[in-house]
Design a protein around this motif. Structure first.
Motif, PDB file in Angstrom:
ATOM      1  N   ASP A  66      -8.091  -2.534   4.187  1.00  0.00           N
ATOM      2  CA  ASP A  66      -9.306  -2.660   3.095  1.00  0.00           C
ATOM      3  C   ASP A  66     -10.251  -2.914   3.635  1.00  0.00           C
ATOM      4  O   ASP A  66     -10.149  -3.810   2.982  1.00  0.00           O
ATOM      5  N   SER A  67     -11.316  -2.350   3.342  1.00  0.00           N
ATOM      6  CA  SER A  67     -12.516  -2.251   4.195  1.00  0.00           C
ATOM      7  C   SER A  67     -13.218  -2.618   3.409  1.00  0.00           C
ATOM      8  O   SER A  67     -14.623  -3.709   3.672  1.00  0.00           O
ATOM      9  N   LEU A  93     -12.792  -4.685   0.888  1.00  0.00           N
ATOM     10  CA  LEU A  93     -11.823  -5.356   0.574  1.00  0.00           C
ATOM     11  C   LEU A  93     -11.747  -7.155   1.311  1.00  0.00           C
ATOM     12  O   LEU A  93     -13.288  -8.079   1.690  1.00  0.00           O
ATOM     13  N   GLU A 142      -7.558  -7.290  10.448  1.00  0.00           N
ATOM     14  CA  GLU A 142      -8.277  -7.980   9.173  1.00  0.00           C
ATOM     15  C   GLU A 142      -9.857  -8.997   9.786  1.00  0.00           C
ATOM     16  O   GLU A 142     -10.613  -8.461   9.225  1.00  0.00           O
ATOM     17  N   SER A 151      -8.774   3.521   6.879  1.00  0.00           N
ATOM     18  CA  SER A 151      -8.615   3.231   5.413  1.00  0.00           C
ATOM     19  C   SER A 151      -7.040   3.817   5.113  1.00  0.00           C
ATOM     20  O   SER A 151      -6.323   4.549   5.937  1.00  0.00           O
ATOM     21  N   TRP A 152      -6.382   3.207   4.037  1.00  0.00           N
ATOM     22  CA  TRP A 152      -5.027   3.248   3.418  1.00  0.00           C
ATOM     23  C   TRP A 152      -5.365   5.346   3.410  1.00  0.00           C
ATOM     24  O   TRP A 152      -3.865   5.611   3.364  1.00  0.00           O
ATOM     25  N   ASP A 153      -6.059   5.066   2.620  1.00  0.00           N
ATOM     26  CA  ASP A 153      -5.542   6.862   2.561  1.00  0.00           C
ATOM     27  C   ASP A 153      -5.639   7.752   3.083  1.00  0.00           C
ATOM     28  O   ASP A 153      -4.873   8.469   3.899  1.00  0.00           O
ATOM     29  N   SER A 159     -12.148  -5.666  10.678  1.00  0.00           N
ATOM     30  CA  SER A 159     -12.710  -5.692   9.016  1.00  0.00           C
ATOM     31  C   SER A 159     -13.551  -5.779   8.718  1.00  0.00           C
ATOM     32  O   SER A 159     -15.120  -5.925   8.580  1.00  0.00           O
ATOM     33  N   HIS A 213       0.750  -1.517  -0.070  1.00  0.00           N
ATOM     34  CA  HIS A 213      -0.021   0.202  -0.248  1.00  0.00           C
ATOM     35  C   HIS A 213       0.442   1.228   0.071  1.00  0.00           C
ATOM     36  O   HIS A 213       0.509   2.391  -0.517  1.00  0.00           O
TER      37      HIS A 213
END
Length: 412
Positions: free
Chosen positions: A211-212, A214, A324, A389-391, A327, A26
């Motif tokens: 990545d929620s 996914l 994970e 979130s990764w962003d 999520s 990421h």
């Protein structure tokens, strides 16, 4: 300067199927959206080599070297040279030549190094910005191994911890910014530096994301093989050739599960992850334990479970396995070490226990109250969707790298 980036990583960030590769994957994608990126990295095996086309599609240039040096040979060389085994295991003339050539082009003004093994590739003459992502404090991990180790292994781990601590200090002094995966890990890293370095080194946290979209329980179906097993079903997932994961899986199977089954006789434990050792595989099919090894899609196994049990004793940084599971709206029972850096709180987004008895009791309480367990899982998913979130977690990178103007040009 053109604002291009050299990205150094000890493992190819494809496929993102283990903790370190998820983070590097990421971060690399984020950097590639800011500026052209050149990548120097290693492959552990042929499966990693098969991902080269994905790497090539993302970056401006790359060098991927498959590691073939046996660990025992790296160890002998390390002892003879006075260096950490971790560094000698990742020495490559081919990668060194690539790095020299990329830097000689004059296009790179920023190096992003991922993991301490890659510091050896940063030339002392490089005058640009260096951002070093240690992820977690490796030296502390080896010191913890040494505390519980025996015989030659104890000496090897103690030596590795001592030498890596010196290397970490050297790299922190060399870098404009040193990154760790959590505030707790950053504080530990800073505290281990001598006072002069503490005053001058910029040490920060750059958290892992998830990545929620996914990892969404609505996006996958349960693994049929797991559904065939009695319930309630507990899961522990992770890379199963990593010693802390092996220790946690054995603890779950041999100490915690028997106490749970004394109250809930049909409970089963499912251990999923690549390369489980022989002592773990030997437990498969006995006393409610199932050891599945590598699975194609961990989401299918998480969604088939009733609860994630994460009894890690040694846990450096933020545990992707916990993010994970959260999520996937799965209630999580974990140790304080495994909860470090996640955020959230005991009883609201997960359940914490330190001892075997406490972990068993928290698990039994949740499994005996499906309504509260479901609410805990929903709270956990909401927590990661809204804040991890990764962003969101990687947003500070552009400013850290001094890439504001360069990023605008690249995006245009």
């Amino acid at each position: 300067m053109s604002g291009e980036i050299l990205f150094l990583s000890h493992r190819i960030p494809f496929p993102p199927n283990r903790g370190d590769k998820i983070r590097s994957h990421h971060i690399l994608r984020h950097l590639a959206a800011l500026a052209p990126v050149h990548v120097a990295t290693f492959a552990d095996d042929l499966a990693d080599m098969a991902a080269e086309s994905e790497l090539a599609a993302l970056c401006a240039s790359h060098c991927l070297v498959q590691r073939t040096k046996p660990l025992w040979r790296a160890g002998i060389k390390a002892v003879a040279s006075g260096k950490p085994v971790s560094l000698t295991a990742f020495q490559s003339p081919q990668l060194s030549a690539y790095v020299r050539a990329v830097l000689a082009s004059g296009r790179v003004d920023t190096i992003y190094a991922f993991s301490g093994q890659m510091g050896q590739y940063i030339p002392g003459t490089f005058a640009g910005r260096v951002l070093f992502d240690f992820v977690d404090v490796d030296s502390a991990k080896f010191e913890a191994y040494a505390e519980t180790g025996k015989g030659p292994r104890r000496w090897i781990d103690a030596r590795e911890g001592r030498l890596l601590a010196a290397e970490e200090a050297r790299l922190a002094a060399r870098s404009q910014v040193s990154l760790l995966v959590s505030n707790e890990e950053a504080a530990l890293f800073r505290a281990r530096l001598d006072p002069a370095l503490q005053a001058t080194c910029d040490v920060r946290a750059l958290r892992n994301g998830i990545d929620s979209a996914l990892f969404d329980p609505a996006a996958c179906t349960p693994a049929p093989a797991m559904l065939q097993c009695p319930g309630p079903r507990l899961i522990f997932a992770g890379q199963m050739d990593y010693p802390p994961n092996v220790a946690a899986a054995l603890r779950a199977a041999q100490q915690i599960l028997p106490a749970i089954r004394a109250q809930l006789p049909q409970a089963t434990l499912h251990i999923a992850g690549r390369n489980p050792p022989a002592d773990l595989r030997a437990l498969h099919g006995k006393n409610g334990v199932n050891v599945w090894g590598a699975v194609a899609d961990i989401r299918e196994w998480l969604v088939a479970a009733d609860l994630a049990l994460v009894p890690l004793t040694i846990a450096r940084g933020v545990q992707n396995k916990v993010l994970e599971a959260m999520s996937m709206a799965l209630p999580v029972v974990l140790t304080p070490a495994a909860a470090t850096g996640i955020g959230g709180s005991d009883g609201a987004t997960y359940a914490v226990g330190e001892s075997d008895a406490a972990l068993a009791d928290r698990t039994i309480d949740l499994l005996s109250d499906p309504g509260f367990a479901a609410q805990l899982g929903q709270n956990a998913r909401r927590f990661v969707v809204e804040g991890l979130s990764w962003d969101a977690t990687l947003a500070p990178l552009a400013a850290m790298l001094g890439l504001g103007a360069a990023a605008a040009r690249h995006a245009a």
